[in-house]
Scaffold this motif. Sequence first.
Motif, short mmCIF file in Angstrom:
data_model
loop_
_atom_site.label_atom_id
_atom_site.label_comp_id
_atom_site.label_asym_id
_atom_site.label_seq_id
_atom_site.Cartn_x
_atom_site.Cartn_y
_atom_site.Cartn_z
N LEU A 154 0.83 -1.21 0.00
CA LEU A 154 0.00 0.00 0.00
C LEU A 154 0.86 1.26 0.00
N ALA A 155 1.94 1.24 0.77
CA ALA A 155 2.84 2.40 0.83
C ALA A 155 3.49 2.65 -0.53
N LYS A 156 3.84 1.58 -1.23
CA LYS A 156 4.44 1.73 -2.56
C LYS A 156 3.45 2.36 -3.53
N ILE A 157 2.19 1.96 -3.45
CA ILE A 157 1.15 2.53 -4.31
C ILE A 157 0.94 4.00 -3.97
N GLU A 158 0.92 4.31 -2.68
CA GLU A 158 0.66 5.68 -2.25
C GLU A 158 1.75 6.64 -2.72
N ARG A 159 2.98 6.16 -2.87
CA ARG A 159 4.09 7.02 -3.29
C ARG A 159 3.99 7.46 -4.75
N GLN A 160 3.19 6.76 -5.54
CA GLN A 160 3.10 7.09 -6.96
C GLN A 160 2.22 8.32 -7.17
N GLN A 161 2.72 9.25 -7.94
CA GLN A 161 1.94 10.46 -8.21
C GLN A 161 0.79 10.20 -9.17
N LEU A 162 0.94 9.16 -9.98
CA LEU A 162 -0.12 8.77 -10.91
C LEU A 162 -0.26 7.25 -10.89
N LEU A 163 -1.43 6.77 -10.53
CA LEU A 163 -1.73 5.33 -10.52
C LEU A 163 -2.71 5.05 -11.64
N ILE A 164 -2.37 4.09 -12.52
CA ILE A 164 -3.25 3.72 -13.62
C ILE A 164 -3.85 2.36 -13.31
N LEU A 165 -5.18 2.32 -13.13
CA LEU A 165 -5.91 1.08 -12.89
C LEU A 165 -6.61 0.68 -14.18
N ASP A 166 -6.08 -0.32 -14.85
CA ASP A 166 -6.64 -0.79 -16.11
C ASP A 166 -7.67 -1.89 -15.85
N ASP A 167 -8.66 -1.99 -16.72
CA ASP A 167 -9.68 -3.04 -16.63
C ASP A 167 -10.44 -3.00 -15.30
N PHE A 168 -10.77 -1.81 -14.85
CA PHE A 168 -11.53 -1.65 -13.61
C PHE A 168 -12.95 -2.19 -13.82
N GLY A 169 -13.44 -2.99 -12.86
CA GLY A 169 -14.80 -3.49 -12.92
C GLY A 169 -15.00 -4.68 -13.83
N ILE A 170 -13.89 -5.28 -14.27
CA ILE A 170 -14.03 -6.45 -15.15
C ILE A 170 -14.62 -7.63 -14.38
N GLN A 171 -14.50 -7.58 -13.05
CA GLN A 171 -15.16 -8.54 -12.17
C GLN A 171 -15.57 -7.82 -10.89
N PRO A 172 -16.68 -8.23 -10.26
CA PRO A 172 -17.14 -7.56 -9.04
C PRO A 172 -16.10 -7.65 -7.93
N PHE A 173 -16.09 -6.67 -7.06
CA PHE A 173 -15.17 -6.66 -5.91
C PHE A 173 -15.76 -7.50 -4.78
N ASP A 174 -14.93 -8.36 -4.20
CA ASP A 174 -15.36 -9.04 -2.98
C ASP A 174 -15.03 -8.15 -1.80
N ALA A 175 -15.36 -8.59 -0.61
CA ALA A 175 -15.21 -7.75 0.58
C ALA A 175 -13.77 -7.32 0.80
N GLN A 176 -12.82 -8.25 0.61
CA GLN A 176 -11.42 -7.93 0.86
C GLN A 176 -10.88 -6.93 -0.17
N SER A 177 -11.22 -7.13 -1.43
CA SER A 177 -10.76 -6.21 -2.49
C SER A 177 -11.41 -4.85 -2.35
N ARG A 178 -12.68 -4.85 -1.95
CA ARG A 178 -13.39 -3.59 -1.75
C ARG A 178 -12.75 -2.78 -0.64
N ALA A 179 -12.37 -3.44 0.45
CA ALA A 179 -11.71 -2.75 1.56
C ALA A 179 -10.35 -2.21 1.13
N ALA A 180 -9.61 -3.01 0.32
CA ALA A 180 -8.30 -2.56 -0.15
C ALA A 180 -8.45 -1.36 -1.09
#
Length: 248
Positions: A154-180
Amino acid sequence: MNTSTLDKLRKMKFFGMFHAFKSSMETGKTNDYTADELLAHLVDAEWDDRQNRRIERTILYARFRYKASIEDVHYHADRSIDRNQIMRLADCTFVDRFENLLITGSTGIGKSYIASAVGYQACVLGYRVLYTSTPKLFAKLKMAKADGSYMKELAKIERQQLLILDDFGIQPFDAQSRAALMEIIEDRHGKTSLIITSQLPVSKWFEVIGEKTIADAILDRIVHDAHRIELKGESMRRKRNVEPENTH
């Protein structure tokens, strides 16, 4: 004397100066420069070399799936791409303003290419960028949760000034992924930027995220004042008989 100087430049890792001085000696151009001009030439060469190597490192760290360029984006009339909007995004001032970019459209129409092209441009301009497939990211975070490296990821992700999330929503989020996802968005909100690509229109994201309270909180932070590109038309893959990652 010159051989000794070259050896010292190489050992000090002044590779730009090393190659510029070596080339000038081999072509006999050292005699064409005054002392001030030669020094300026060597300093410029070193500066350019370090800048180029920094950009290469940034691009390598970003882990783009494929190479993309703003100059190679195709502005077909039926795709609903505004050239002026793309050019404005390419200056990456939206990253300075901590704004997001949402790119939606059908499979193979070029969403990932545009996201990557903007990401490459951000790397060139000196921003820290990370590109990732959304399903792969959350699978990785689940593994990190199990082996104790979750907070580090999480800290590594937070350090990035630009985060690119590709293929968002291609599958529903479960509880653990939703919390993350909530943690990632909360950590970045108002401090960094996101580019999200999705086959689904933004209006369908609430359903994919699930859990009304969390979905409301996430979408409020992602969507508010975000730039949007809604690609239209037929899949470029079907038109040109190529893989989606090669379309642009």
